[in-house]
Write a protein that holds these residues in place. Sequence first.
Motif, mmCIF file in Angstrom:
data_model
loop_
_atom_site.group_PDB
_atom_site.id
_atom_site.type_symbol
_atom_site.label_atom_id
_atom_site.label_comp_id
_atom_site.label_asym_id
_atom_site.label_seq_id
_atom_site.Cartn_x
_atom_site.Cartn_y
_atom_site.Cartn_z
ATOM 1 N N GLN A 75 -3.723 30.395 18.897
ATOM 2 C CA GLN A 75 -4.793 29.582 18.335
ATOM 3 C C GLN A 75 -4.443 29.387 16.918
ATOM 4 N N VAL A 76 -4.127 30.602 16.381
ATOM 5 C CA VAL A 76 -3.765 30.872 14.865
ATOM 6 C C VAL A 76 -2.565 30.065 14.438
ATOM 7 N N ASP A 77 -1.699 30.072 15.506
ATOM 8 C CA ASP A 77 -0.376 29.342 15.428
ATOM 9 C C ASP A 77 -0.626 27.810 15.235
ATOM 10 N N GLN A 78 -1.408 27.281 16.044
ATOM 11 C CA GLN A 78 -1.721 26.076 16.437
ATOM 12 C C GLN A 78 -2.347 25.626 15.133
ATOM 13 N N ALA A 79 -3.537 26.396 14.709
ATOM 14 C CA ALA A 79 -4.169 25.974 13.641
ATOM 15 C C ALA A 79 -3.275 26.127 12.216
ATOM 16 N N ASN A 80 -2.329 26.846 12.098
ATOM 17 C CA ASN A 80 -1.581 26.777 11.057
ATOM 18 C C ASN A 80 -0.464 25.459 11.190
ATOM 19 N N GLY A 81 0.055 25.260 12.341
ATOM 20 C CA GLY A 81 0.677 24.004 12.418
ATOM 21 C C GLY A 81 -0.139 22.606 12.072
ATOM 22 N N GLU A 82 -1.265 22.621 12.557
ATOM 23 C CA GLU A 82 -2.213 21.602 12.062
ATOM 24 C C GLU A 82 -2.387 21.649 10.550
ATOM 25 N N LYS A 83 -2.540 22.587 10.110
ATOM 26 C CA LYS A 83 -2.650 22.670 8.706
ATOM 27 C C LYS A 83 -1.444 22.397 7.862
ATOM 28 N N ASP A 84 -0.440 22.666 8.346
ATOM 29 C CA ASP A 84 0.748 22.339 7.615
ATOM 30 C C ASP A 84 0.977 20.610 7.827
ATOM 31 N N VAL A 85 0.822 19.924 8.780
ATOM 32 C CA VAL A 85 0.761 18.758 9.013
ATOM 33 C C VAL A 85 -0.211 17.922 8.136
ATOM 34 N N LEU A 86 -1.442 18.610 8.050
ATOM 35 C CA LEU A 86 -2.496 17.933 7.105
ATOM 36 C C LEU A 86 -2.118 18.049 5.556
ATOM 37 N N GLU A 87 -1.316 19.180 5.378
ATOM 38 C CA GLU A 87 -1.112 19.428 3.626
ATOM 39 C C GLU A 87 0.067 18.419 3.589
#
Length: 121
Positions: A75-87
């Motif tokens: 879940q953390v990895d997925q959230a980090n991936g989504e954060k990177d996309v949003l950033e």
Amino acid sequence: LNAEKLNKSLVENIEITWVDLRLAMKTGKDCSSLLEMKSANMADKDQKLANLEAMCFSLAEKSQMEEQLNQLQAQVDQANGEKDVLESEKNKHANEIEAAIEQEEVPKEEPKVSEVEENHA
């Protein structure tokens, strides 16, 4: 004479019975000692079994915790991936806004004097 033989036979039987009784008592004592040793050994094995059961329970808990940890890490990895996309999208939009602002700030070419005179006429 018959009474003597009978007495002698009875004495021999009593002596044999005493020997058998002593042997039975020794055997009984040996059996009791062996039973005590086996009982102590069994208690030790019961304690070891209880320790093993506790370890198995701990291993099962550890396995469950590791599974939960793996799920949380995913879940953390997925959230980090989504954060990177949003950033990345945020930076793209910021660059677009900055480019648009720069285009508005660039002074437009001054109209030539002849064009100004034509517009006033």
